[in-house]
Design a protein around this motif. Structure first.
Motif, PDB file in Angstrom:
ATOM      1  N   HIS B 266       0.816  -1.209   0.000  1.00  0.00           N
ATOM      2  CA  HIS B 266       0.000   0.000   0.000  1.00  0.00           C
ATOM      3  C   HIS B 266       0.854   1.265   0.000  1.00  0.00           C
ATOM      4  CE1 HIS B 266      -3.270  -2.813   0.919  1.00  0.00           C
ATOM      5  NE2 HIS B 266      -4.052  -1.873   0.418  1.00  0.00           N
ATOM      6  N   ARG B 291      -7.394   8.636   8.484  1.00  0.00           N
ATOM      7  CA  ARG B 291      -8.321   7.750   7.765  1.00  0.00           C
ATOM      8  C   ARG B 291      -8.505   6.438   8.525  1.00  0.00           C
ATOM      9  NH1 ARG B 291      -6.614   4.842   2.885  1.00  0.00           N
ATOM     10  NH2 ARG B 291      -5.028   6.460   2.713  1.00  0.00           N
ATOM     11  N   ARG B 294     -10.646   6.981  11.600  1.00  0.00           N
ATOM     12  CA  ARG B 294     -12.082   7.049  11.303  1.00  0.00           C
ATOM     13  C   ARG B 294     -12.649   5.658  11.039  1.00  0.00           C
ATOM     14  NH1 ARG B 294     -12.344   9.858   6.636  1.00  0.00           N
ATOM     15  NH2 ARG B 294     -10.251  10.764   6.618  1.00  0.00           N
ATOM     16  N   ALA B 295     -11.794   4.740  10.598  1.00  0.00           N
ATOM     17  CA  ALA B 295     -12.227   3.355  10.370  1.00  0.00           C
ATOM     18  C   ALA B 295     -12.089   2.501  11.634  1.00  0.00           C
ATOM     19  CB  ALA B 295     -11.411   2.740   9.229  1.00  0.00           C
ATOM     20  N   ARG B 322      -9.450  -6.473   7.885  1.00  0.00           N
ATOM     21  CA  ARG B 322     -10.001  -5.157   8.212  1.00  0.00           C
ATOM     22  C   ARG B 322      -8.975  -4.054   7.928  1.00  0.00           C
ATOM     23  NH1 ARG B 322     -12.316  -3.340  14.201  1.00  0.00           N
ATOM     24  NH2 ARG B 322     -12.608  -1.140  13.650  1.00  0.00           N
ATOM     25  N   ALA B 325      -8.605  -3.598   4.155  1.00  0.00           N
ATOM     26  CA  ALA B 325      -9.740  -2.880   3.587  1.00  0.00           C
ATOM     27  C   ALA B 325      -9.619  -1.384   3.851  1.00  0.00           C
ATOM     28  CB  ALA B 325     -11.044  -3.428   4.169  1.00  0.00           C
ATOM     29  N   ALA B 326      -9.243  -1.013   5.062  1.00  0.00           N
ATOM     30  CA  ALA B 326      -9.132   0.412   5.405  1.00  0.00           C
ATOM     31  C   ALA B 326      -7.999   1.069   4.625  1.00  0.00           C
ATOM     32  CB  ALA B 326      -8.913   0.559   6.912  1.00  0.00           C
ATOM     33  N   SER B 328      -7.115   0.278   1.693  1.00  0.00           N
ATOM     34  CA  SER B 328      -7.454   0.298   0.268  1.00  0.00           C
ATOM     35  C   SER B 328      -8.383   1.447  -0.103  1.00  0.00           C
ATOM     36  CB  SER B 328      -8.115  -1.029  -0.136  1.00  0.00           C
ATOM     37  OG  SER B 328      -7.225  -2.093   0.105  1.00  0.00           O
ATOM     38  N   VAL B 329      -9.049   2.053   0.907  1.00  0.00           N
ATOM     39  CA  VAL B 329      -9.942   3.177   0.628  1.00  0.00           C
ATOM     40  C   VAL B 329      -9.096   4.361   0.162  1.00  0.00           C
ATOM     41  CG1 VAL B 329     -11.575   4.796   1.653  1.00  0.00           C
ATOM     42  CG2 VAL B 329     -11.606   2.384   2.329  1.00  0.00           C
ATOM     43  N   GLU B 330      -9.544   5.016  -0.897  1.00  0.00           N
ATOM     44  CA  GLU B 330      -8.821   6.216  -1.332  1.00  0.00           C
ATOM     45  C   GLU B 330      -9.000   7.317  -0.290  1.00  0.00           C
ATOM     46  OE1 GLU B 330      -6.688   6.578  -3.931  1.00  0.00           O
ATOM     47  OE2 GLU B 330      -6.998   4.408  -3.904  1.00  0.00           O
ATOM     48  N   PRO B 331      -7.987   8.091  -0.033  1.00  0.00           N
ATOM     49  CA  PRO B 331      -8.094   9.135   0.990  1.00  0.00           C
ATOM     50  C   PRO B 331      -9.085  10.235   0.592  1.00  0.00           C
ATOM     51  CG  PRO B 331      -5.954   9.272  -0.118  1.00  0.00           C
ATOM     52  CD  PRO B 331      -6.651   8.045  -0.658  1.00  0.00           C
TER      53      PRO B 331
END
Lengths: 331, 331
Positions: B266, B291, B294-295, B322, B325-326, B328-331
């Motif tokens: 990542h 980020r 927040r997850a 988990r 996945a967090a 992988s989210v775009e900022p």
């Protein structure tokens, strides 16, 4: 390690008398033998660093239990002993008067930090001291000094940057004698012990309440995470359980009366104490101590006052019967 | 309380981000997320004062676990932190070099006791110091200084009444780098932490090994009964369980590799660490930290080095998924 003699050392007792067939009946401490039932502990309390919000909840619960003001500065420690070790850092090199005879660690810890320690027999002899230390009710004789006198002394000491240390290790059984309701006043520092009244001395939990300057300093000396997570959780449960506390005070009072009756019936003179222990005098105290030890019953001698013994409370009928039987044997 | 920033404060995280629906995944510490199973604890361990013979058994077990000499002076404390608080008492007012960047409490505690503290980036800069403090392997970057160099430095320092403090808080995962086998040498003081490798940071247990003068002094400063009875029993069980330790080292190594692979995939650059945590660099580290927060995933930022983050190990497949996945989210 400490050179101050203490109760509760069963290994030392076994080295002297061997291991008793029925197991030890340890009456050598002032620890309640009817312990608060340890609640189930969330595994995270063992696994995580102790959490700040749980520590804050513990401190709030302790203030309420001790009837201290809601904003009184307070710090928790892994046992009162470590607070006693740190207190001399609050007044380096002070002239200290210890109202004795009392719990031996106070004098030892101040002396180890270069204080000038005077063991005094009355507060009148403490007039020149910068720090006065007393245990209230006192261990082992149960002497209680009234709150008015203590608060006046704290004010006097505060006026010259001194400090009154009131160790309320056994105050749960004499709650009206506590000065915790005045915590926060300058010149007054109060120690509270969790393990004795709640019968959980192994968890190590104690508190200091006082003025912000002293409590903040103690907190910095202890550092973060001083109290284990499980101790925080058990402390919150026990200190907030007013019903158990009220019932236990009544049970301890009855047990202390029963112990006093038993001892006086066997020729001991009552010399005071609290509802967690009784101090008695006997001309053959040393021989009684040894006879009880051979019967697997450990009580507390005082090397410098050989006619005295301190008895903790038997925790049930069987232990009372066992003590009575051992006392009935001719020496 | 301490002003040094630390991981593991979930209440502070909730104040910032709210309580996550799935609960916190706390990767902000270096604590093993696969904890040693807490054994059943004899009720007397909670109730009695901690017993001297059980404490001696704990110290013998710890010496054996750390491969220290059987006669090496050793003391147990309720967590390594309180030993770090007390170390400055061994060399009052000393000139201290701290090999950094490292765990912040060392510098803070020496400075609080009037030491002159220099944060140095290499041992070559520490030549004038009377006390040298380092963490080995280092937190957060995992730097290891070889035993030969450490022992030579300890000898140098001993020759001028100085002291080398080696904090081996994470040495369980790099046992060959430990100098515990040399414990007892003058000039060498070693700290060992129980809670990190065994995943039981809440019980508070740590050790110091060193020369008799220093260890005796620490023991006197801690006083009697410093370690709770349950911590003694859990410590004996875990420190003697070589099978669990060997298996756990292998599992931690595999988990650390998996974490490194995930983070580099990542876009993080690996900057070192140990098998209990990884240090990584990312140009957007502060945004990644937020980020993840927040997850519901807490990792450790470094306010003075904003491109770095430290990740503790996810403890199971679900937590790895988990985290992936967090990330992988775009900022």
């Amino acid at each position: 390690m400490s050179m101050v003699p203490h109760g509760g050392d069963l290994a030392a007792a076994e080295a002297r008398w061997g291991r008793p067939a029925k197991g030890w009946l340890d009456l050598s401490t002032g620890i309640n033998p009817m312990p608060y039932p340890v609640p189930a502990i969330d595994p995270t309390a063992w696994q995580r660093l102790p959490q700040h919000d749980r520590l804050r909840a513990l401190l709030e619960t302790a203030r309420a239990c001790y009837a201290a003001p809601a904003d009184a500065p307070i710090v928790a420690a892994p046992g009162t002993q470590i607070l006693i070790q740190l207190l001399p850092r609050l007044r380096p090199g002070a002239r200290v008067a210890i109202l004795g005879p009392t719990y031996g660690e106070h004098a030892a810890c101040w002396a180890a930090e270069s204080a000038t320690v005077a063991n005094v027999g009355s507060l009148d002899e403490a007039a020149a001291a910068e720090v006065v230390v007393l245990v209230n009710p006192n261990n082992p004789d149960g002497r209680i000094i009234g709150s008015e006198r203590l608060l006046a002394l704290a004010s006097d000491l505060a006026a010259r940057a001194g400090l009154l240390v009131v160790d309320e290790a056994f105050a749960e059984v004499t709650p009206r004698g506590s000065v915790a309701s005045e915590a926060g006043r300058p010149g007054l520092l109060i120690l509270r012990s969790f393990g004795k009244f709640f019968g959980l001395a192994g968890i190590r939990l104690g508190f200091a309440l006082g003025a912000a300057a002293e409590i903040d300093r103690l907190a910095r000396l202890l550092g973060p995470w001083a109290v284990p997570g499980p101790a925080i959780e058990i402390g919150i449960a026990a200190l907030s359980d007013q019903g158990w506390q009220d019932e236990m005070r009544a049970r301890l009072s009855a047990a202390a009366d029963r112990l006093t009756d038993l001892l006086t019936a066997h020729g001991f003179a009552d010399r005071g104490g609290t509802d967690l222990f009784r101090l008695v005098e006997h001309p053959e105290a040393a021989r009684v101590w040894d006879r009880l030890g051979r019967a697997g019953i450990l009580v507390r001698p005082f090397p410098d006052r050989p006619a005295l013994l301190r008895f903790g409370l038997p925790g049930n009928d069987g232990d009372f019967v066992r003590l009575a039987a051992a006392l009935s044997v001719e020496p």
